[in-house]
Design an enzyme around this catalytic site. Structure first.
Site, PDB file in Angstrom:
ATOM      1  CD  GLU A  98      -2.947  -1.055   2.353  1.00  0.00           C
ATOM      2  OE1 GLU A  98      -2.926  -0.913   3.173  1.00  0.00           O
ATOM      3  OE2 GLU A  98      -3.267  -2.075   2.350  1.00  0.00           O
ATOM      4  CD  GLU A 133      -3.602  -6.365   3.502  1.00  0.00           C
ATOM      5  OE1 GLU A 133      -4.575  -5.869   4.268  1.00  0.00           O
ATOM      6  OE2 GLU A 133      -2.449  -6.315   3.625  1.00  0.00           O
TER       7      GLU A 133
END
Ligand SMILES: *[C@@H]1O[C@H](CO)[C@@H](O)[C@H](O)[C@H]1NC(C)=O
Ligand SMILES: *[C@@H]1O[C@H](CO)[C@@H](O)[C@H](O)[C@H]1NC(C)=O
Ligand SMILES: *[C@@H]1O[C@H](CO)[C@@H](O)[C@H](O)[C@H]1NC(C)=O
Ligand SMILES: *[C@@H]1O[C@H](CO)[C@@H](O)[C@H](O)[C@H]1NC(C)=O
Length: 500
Positions: free
Chosen positions: A123, A268
């Site tokens: 991220e 995720e």
């Protein structure tokens, strides 16, 4: 009859399209994230036994630890290794990237580690990082893939960048989504490179955070049943859950950027079981089973019907050392507890399949717990002692709506905190002292859903110090990750309300 023929034809066409658009090696399935921010991690071989017993064939790691990769060798399990964010800048040098690939990927392939992906960063474009990793991400991605290509591994191992949904922004429903303007040019470079290498785009999607970030979020949209949900129309498409809306928002943004045929991995996704009023085993079971069924159905999403959806559940096990900056739920994402116990029934292959298989043969510390000695003469240090225990161990079960909230009074809270610290310290001498306020008991003080833990008895490599060199999933999530799904659903919610 006419309708049947039409459906059959369209299914055939879609099916044909679907086959064309799926990259080799990407099949619809559920993998798991294997994070390591635990004070007392289960032995790697135990986790691998659990993966096998649960027929989990793909794992996503947040590092490339040698012992993990060796333990995974010859299991057939597909592996995504990761370059931590802090290493991205180094890999902007092609020589350094070559060395990294050599030491973290190529070394393990000959011994039978089935490494298929390299997550370049975790991220890295999160708003909260303030751009610190933005410039390095593309060069690092390119250097890693080039090195793989030069070593004739490019067909087998694909580099990708797991991104948070806050790379997207929308002024309305999924069809109104674009990439965030401040990172659009960086993203386009990355996407173009991924496409050139037939590598997947990886995105993390968290419907739980939509709910966490917005009290008015229509809760049923977080799940998959469609119950209690007024379908939301977006052009000709109909949405009944936030997962599909989030996924299709990405597809829209990719298409607007000129990529109609990108393979997508959901890096995720999951639901926590404690630490928030909406984090409980009931909701987690409902969400994860709904997700597993959705994937098993091969229905795809409204924009990509009948397409394969590939996800990595977050997460395999609870991790008690994760930062709780994003919220107290952070330490409770596991489908299993810290010691490999099932928290709820879940069939990963879809409803009706076999339930989760727990870890077996574990060793625990002595059956003893540390609690508040209510007969102690001087209680003046109680507050400080509890704060100390909670700061250095874990009290995320105590808050409003959490597993212990209904069952403990103030003294019970203190006992819970003391025990958490005592177990974290491996029940070491003196770790139940607390200014004379602690005492050791032999009877488990757990009450109902409120579990006083008993720690595992294994050498604790990382005990006391979080593995700070590895950025892990969500130590990194700020509120930013809430922003996108919440935004989509705020807007969908408005549409929904106007429909009522
Ligand atoms: C989509 O990607 C696959 C795999 O790379 C490729 O074979 C196919 O030609 C692509 N289809 C289109 C329409 O671009
Ligand atoms: C983010 O970067 C800007 C510009 O470099 C700086 O002014 C600001 O203080 C930074 N914020 C944080 C939270 O690091
Ligand atoms: C126990 O601790 C939690 C979390 O700090 C708090 O919300 C709760 O009110 C406490 N319970 C009592 C009875 O003090
Ligand atoms: C997160 O939200 C809280 C409360 O809304 C706010 O105080 C804090 O500054 C936010 N953090 C970030 C990183 O945006």
């Amino acid at each position: 009859m006419v309708l049947d023929v039409f459906c059959a034809t369209s299914i055939l066409i879609l099916h044909a399209l679907c086959i064309v658009s799926i990259y080799p090696g990407v099949h619809a399935s559920l993998g798991v994230n294997w994070g390591t921010e635990s004070s007392h991690p289960l032995p790697e071989n135990t986790i691998i036994k659990m993966l096998k017993a649960n027929k989990i064939t793909k794992v996503k790691l947040f590092d490339s630890k040698s012992s993990t990769l060796r333990a995974l060798a010859n299991t057939g399990i597909e592996i995504m290794v990761a370059v931590p964010n802090e290493v991205l800048a180094t890999l902007t040098s092609a020589t350094a990237a070559d060395l990294w690939v050599q030491n973290n990927v190529l070394r393990y392939i000959p011994i039978g580690a089935n490494i298929r992906y390299v997550a370049v960063g975790n991220e890295p474009f999160l708003r909260a990082y303030n751009g610190s990793f933005t410039a390095a991400t593309y060069p690092a991605l390119r250097n890693v893939q080039e090195s793989l290509n030069n070593n004739k591994m490019g067909d087998r191992v694909k580099a990708t960048v797991p991104l948070n949904a806050d790379i997207l922004q929308t002024t309305g429903a999924p069809s109104a989504t674009t990439f965030r303007p401040d990172i659009e040019s960086d993203l386009k470079q990355i996407i173009s490179y991924l496409a050139e290498n037939e590598s997947p785009f990886t995105i993390n999607i968290y419907p739980f955070l939509s709910l966490y970030g917005d009290k008015n979020f229509p809760v049923n949209y977080a799940f998959f049943s469609g119950n209690g949900v007024t379908p939301v129309k977006d052009g000709g498409l109909t949405y009944t859950n936030v997962f599909d809306a989030s996924y299709d928002s990405l597809v829209v943004a990719l298409r607007k950027a000129g990529y109609n045929n990108m393979s997508i991995i959901v890096g995720e996704i999951g639901w926590p079981t404690d630490g928030d009023v909406n984090a409980n085993p009931g909701y987690a079971a409902k969400f994860n089973q709904g997700l597993a069924d959705h994937i098993a159905s091969n229905k795809g999403t409204p924009l990509l019907p009948n397409s394969a959806i590939n996800v990595y559940l977050f997460s395999m096990l609870d991790e008690d050392m994760k930062s709780i900056a994003p919220g107290n739920f952070e330490r409770h994402w596991g489908i299993f507890t810290y010691d490999g116990k099932r928290k709820y029934s879940l069939s990963l292959s879809g409803s009706g399949g076999s339930d989760l298989v727990e870890a077996t043969g574990l060793k625990y510390l002595q059956p003893q717990w540390c609690v508040l000695d209510t007969s102690a003469a001087d209680m003046s240090k109680l507050g400080d002692s509890v704060t100390y225990a909670c700061t250095n161990a874990d009290c995320t079960e105590l808050g409003y709506g959490c597993s212990c909230n209904k069952y403990l009074d103030g003294n019970g809270n203190a006992s819970f905190a003391f025990n958490s610290y005592f177990q974290r310290q491996n029940q070491e001498k003196g770790s139940c002292y607390f200014n004379g306020l602690g005492k050791i008991v032999k009877k488990d003080p757990s009450v109902n859903s409120c579990k006083f833990m008993l720690q595992l008895a294994y050498p604790t490599a990382s005990s006391g110090s979080p593995s700070s060199s590895h950025s892990s999933a969500s130590s990194s999530w700020p509120n930013a990750s809430v922003a996108f799904p919440a935004m989509v659903f705020l807007l969908l919610h408005k549409i929904y309300l106007t429909l009522l």
